[in-house]
Scaffold this active site. Structure first.
Site, PDB file in Angstrom:
ATOM      1  N   ARG A 136      28.918 -13.430 -43.980  1.00 24.14           N
ATOM      2  CA  ARG A 136      28.050 -14.623 -43.998  1.00 24.14           C
ATOM      3  C   ARG A 136      26.563 -14.274 -44.076  1.00 24.14           C
ATOM      4  O   ARG A 136      25.716 -14.963 -43.508  1.00 24.14           O
ATOM      5  CB  ARG A 136      28.275 -15.512 -42.773  1.00 24.14           C
ATOM      6  CG  ARG A 136      29.622 -16.119 -42.666  1.00 24.14           C
ATOM      7  CD  ARG A 136      29.910 -17.124 -43.787  1.00 24.14           C
ATOM      8  NE  ARG A 136      31.244 -17.618 -43.618  1.00 24.14           N
ATOM      9  CZ  ARG A 136      32.325 -16.955 -44.052  1.00 24.14           C
ATOM     10  NH1 ARG A 136      32.205 -15.826 -44.714  1.00 24.14           N
ATOM     11  NH2 ARG A 136      33.519 -17.448 -43.857  1.00 24.14           N
ATOM     12  N   GLU A 193      25.381 -20.313 -37.621  1.00 24.16           N
ATOM     13  CA  GLU A 193      25.542 -20.049 -39.060  1.00 24.16           C
ATOM     14  C   GLU A 193      24.547 -20.828 -39.928  1.00 24.16           C
ATOM     15  O   GLU A 193      23.900 -20.247 -40.790  1.00 24.16           O
ATOM     16  CB  GLU A 193      26.983 -20.368 -39.501  1.00 24.16           C
ATOM     17  CG  GLU A 193      27.199 -20.154 -40.986  1.00 24.16           C
ATOM     18  CD  GLU A 193      28.628 -20.403 -41.452  1.00 24.16           C
ATOM     19  OE1 GLU A 193      29.572 -19.976 -40.770  1.00 24.16           O
ATOM     20  OE2 GLU A 193      28.788 -21.023 -42.513  1.00 24.16           O
ATOM     21  N   SER A 212      31.201 -25.117 -40.082  1.00 21.23           N
ATOM     22  CA  SER A 212      31.227 -24.195 -38.938  1.00 21.23           C
ATOM     23  C   SER A 212      29.803 -23.961 -38.445  1.00 21.23           C
ATOM     24  O   SER A 212      28.948 -23.559 -39.224  1.00 21.23           O
ATOM     25  CB  SER A 212      31.832 -22.858 -39.353  1.00 21.23           C
ATOM     26  OG  SER A 212      33.106 -23.071 -39.883  1.00 21.23           O
TER      27      SER A 212
HETATM   28  C1  LIG Z   1      32.051 -29.328 -44.106  1.00 14.15           C
HETATM   29  C2  LIG Z   1      31.496 -27.979 -44.464  1.00 14.15           C
HETATM   30  C3  LIG Z   1      32.355 -26.911 -44.633  1.00 14.15           C
HETATM   31  C4  LIG Z   1      31.853 -25.637 -44.961  1.00 14.15           C
HETATM   32  N1  LIG Z   1      32.725 -24.606 -45.128  1.00 14.15           N
HETATM   33  C5  LIG Z   1      32.265 -23.370 -45.431  1.00 14.15           C
HETATM   34  C6  LIG Z   1      33.162 -22.268 -45.606  1.00 14.15           C
HETATM   35  O1  LIG Z   1      34.372 -22.413 -45.509  1.00 14.15           O
HETATM   36  N2  LIG Z   1      32.640 -21.053 -45.897  1.00 14.15           N
HETATM   37  C7  LIG Z   1      31.295 -20.853 -46.050  1.00 14.15           C
HETATM   38  O2  LIG Z   1      30.889 -19.718 -46.327  1.00 14.15           O
HETATM   39  N3  LIG Z   1      30.423 -21.879 -45.900  1.00 14.15           N
HETATM   40  C8  LIG Z   1      30.867 -23.122 -45.592  1.00 14.15           C
HETATM   41  N4  LIG Z   1      29.993 -24.162 -45.416  1.00 14.15           N
HETATM   42  C9  LIG Z   1      28.556 -23.906 -45.588  1.00 14.15           C
HETATM   43  C10 LIG Z   1      28.005 -24.319 -46.977  1.00 14.15           C
HETATM   44  O3  LIG Z   1      28.978 -24.947 -47.746  1.00 14.15           O
HETATM   45  C11 LIG Z   1      27.492 -23.103 -47.753  1.00 14.15           C
HETATM   46  O4  LIG Z   1      26.495 -22.444 -47.015  1.00 14.15           O
HETATM   47  C12 LIG Z   1      26.928 -23.504 -49.122  1.00 14.15           C
HETATM   48  O5  LIG Z   1      26.670 -22.346 -49.881  1.00 14.15           O
HETATM   49  C13 LIG Z   1      25.680 -24.362 -48.998  1.00 14.15           C
HETATM   50  O6  LIG Z   1      25.340 -24.833 -50.283  1.00 14.15           O
HETATM   51  P1  LIG Z   1      24.133 -25.851 -50.511  1.00 14.15           P
HETATM   52  O7  LIG Z   1      24.006 -26.007 -52.000  1.00 14.15           O
HETATM   53  O8  LIG Z   1      24.355 -27.069 -49.685  1.00 14.15           O
HETATM   54  O9  LIG Z   1      22.922 -25.008 -49.960  1.00 14.15           O
HETATM   55  P2  LIG Z   1      21.756 -25.453 -48.969  1.00 14.15           P
HETATM   56  O10 LIG Z   1      22.352 -25.704 -47.611  1.00 14.15           O
HETATM   57  O11 LIG Z   1      20.940 -26.492 -49.618  1.00 14.15           O
HETATM   58  O12 LIG Z   1      20.931 -24.094 -48.923  1.00 14.15           O
HETATM   59  C14 LIG Z   1      21.350 -22.993 -48.161  1.00 14.15           C
HETATM   60  C15 LIG Z   1      20.283 -21.898 -48.301  1.00 14.15           C
HETATM   61  O13 LIG Z   1      20.334 -21.372 -49.620  1.00 14.15           O
HETATM   62  C16 LIG Z   1      19.059 -21.460 -50.244  1.00 14.15           C
HETATM   63  N5  LIG Z   1      19.311 -21.727 -51.675  1.00 14.15           N
HETATM   64  C17 LIG Z   1      20.056 -22.733 -52.188  1.00 14.15           C
HETATM   65  N6  LIG Z   1      20.103 -22.627 -53.539  1.00 14.15           N
HETATM   66  C18 LIG Z   1      19.373 -21.527 -53.872  1.00 14.15           C
HETATM   67  C19 LIG Z   1      19.037 -20.887 -55.117  1.00 14.15           C
HETATM   68  N7  LIG Z   1      19.458 -21.354 -56.292  1.00 14.15           N
HETATM   69  N8  LIG Z   1      18.241 -19.777 -55.081  1.00 14.15           N
HETATM   70  C20 LIG Z   1      17.790 -19.287 -53.896  1.00 14.15           C
HETATM   71  N9  LIG Z   1      18.069 -19.843 -52.696  1.00 14.15           N
HETATM   72  C21 LIG Z   1      18.856 -20.949 -52.685  1.00 14.15           C
HETATM   73  C22 LIG Z   1      18.347 -22.606 -49.530  1.00 14.15           C
HETATM   74  O14 LIG Z   1      16.941 -22.470 -49.631  1.00 14.15           O
HETATM   75  C23 LIG Z   1      18.840 -22.400 -48.110  1.00 14.15           C
HETATM   76  O15 LIG Z   1      18.109 -21.364 -47.494  1.00 14.15           O
HETATM   77  C24 LIG Z   1      30.467 -25.441 -45.113  1.00 14.15           C
HETATM   78  C25 LIG Z   1      29.599 -26.537 -44.958  1.00 14.15           C
HETATM   79  C26 LIG Z   1      30.105 -27.785 -44.644  1.00 14.15           C
HETATM   80  C27 LIG Z   1      29.171 -28.942 -44.507  1.00 14.15           C
END
Ligand SMILES: Cc1cc2nc3c(=O)[nH]c(=O)nc-3n(C[C@H](O)[C@H](O)[C@H](O)COP(=O)(O)OP(=O)(O)OC[C@H]3O[C@@H](n4cnc5c(N)ncnc54)[C@H](O)[C@@H]3O)c2cc1C
Length: 256
Positions: free
Chosen positions: A79, A251, A153
């Site tokens: 992670r 996380e 999580s």
């Molecule tokens: C219900 C639920 C279940 C989940 N299950 C899992 C799981 O099973 N496994 C897991 O690993 N995660 C899980 N997550 C966490 C989440 O899905 C991941 O972290 C996902 O990658 C977030 O994507 P986002 O587009 O919403 O990013 P955001 O939350 O908008 O951004 C996350 C970070 O990435 C940066 N970022 C985003 N895009 C870019 C880019 N193009 N370039 C540089 N930086 C960038 C942002 O600035 C921020 O720091 C879960 C979340 C939820 C709500």
């Protein structure tokens, strides 16, 4: 396969399966974009993005140069990656290249998947069967973020030394844990929180709760401030620490 950073992750997973490509089925239903996936090295059910990522393309905002960051240079871990730690905020990822495969999924699978297949009499494992199983397990365990305020999580599974893990196991023989490649032990954060009495807990003081299907998920029922969330988090962290000597790490990113 080269994927644009703005694509929706789960739509990409579905598309690859439809077009007969393997490698992403275990990462089904993780919310978010392709570009965010390398930041915390998304993972689930024994699969991790870092196992199949060749490189990311990114704009380095320090040098304003545009180029590739290959897998080895991403410093991926459980992670985590350099994009979340040493180079937080430095790179704007525009594309991700993955190495997919043509193999059909094979057992052994992650414990909860094995259980699901057994309970449902499933013995033939196509990519779509695995995706459907992951989706079913996730929807039974995790709240839908469009209906219930949560961000998945909330704590990372802590990795501890074997000595501490053995000490906990001697008191709690049903401990949920996995050995790591470097001889340490990864403990289930959900299990620790549940043992600490925090599963399906609704806290009147903060308006926060933990989810009935997974103690690892914190839910905002009627909290109005970040301080409420942090106060509830502290109750969980302190209790787990007092009971097990394990310090839970958050996380999701806390925005300023
Ligand atoms: C219900 C639920 C279940 C989940 N299950 C899992 C799981 O099973 N496994 C897991 O690993 N995660 C899980 N997550 C966490 C989440 O899905 C991941 O972290 C996902 O990658 C977030 O994507 P986002 O587009 O919403 O990013 P955001 O939350 O908008 O951004 C996350 C970070 O990435 C940066 N970022 C985003 N895009 C870019 C880019 N193009 N370039 C540089 N930086 C960038 C942002 O600035 C921020 O720091 C879960 C979340 C939820 C709500």
């Amino acid at each position: 396969m080269r994927l644009g950073a703005g694509e929706n992750w789960d739509e990409v997973v579905a598309w690859t399966i439809e077009h007969d490509w393997g490698g992403l089925e275990l990462l089904s239903k993780i919310p978010g974009t392709v570009g965010a996936a390398p930041i915390q090295n998304i993972g689930a059910y024994g699969q991790e993005l870092s196992k199949i990522l060749i490189e990311v393309e990114a704009l380095d905002t320090k040098t304003m140069a545009f180029g590739a960051v290959v897998n080895d240079a991403c410093n991926f871990g459980y992670r985590t990656s350099r994009f979340k730690t040493t180079d937080k905020g430095r790179y704007a990822i525009t594309a991700v290249t993955l190495k997919l495969n043509k193999d059909q999924p094979k057992p052994p699978f992650y414990e909860s998947l094995e259980e699901y297949f057994k309970d449902n009499g499933i013995t033939s494992y196509t990519r779509q069967v695995v995706r459907d199983a992951v989706a079913a397990i996730r929807s039974a365990k995790l709240p839908d973020p469009s209906a219930v305020n949560n961000n998945g999580s909330f704590f990372i599974n802590p990795v501890v030394g074997k000595e501490l893990a053995d000490k906990i196991a001697s008191r709690y023989p049903d401990i949920v844990s996995w050995p790591t490649d470097d001889g340490q032990v990864k403990l289930s954060a959900g299990w620790l929180i549940e043992q600490a009495g925090f599963k399906d807990i609704h806290d009147p003081a903060t308006g926060m709760a933990t989810w009935k299907g997974s103690a690892l998920v914190m839910v905002n029922e009627r909290a109005s401030k970040t301080a409420d969330l942090l106060a509830f988090k502290k109750k969980i962290v302190d209790k787990v620490n007092a009971m097990f000597g394990v310090n839970l790490q958050q996380e999701p990113e806390l925005l300023p």
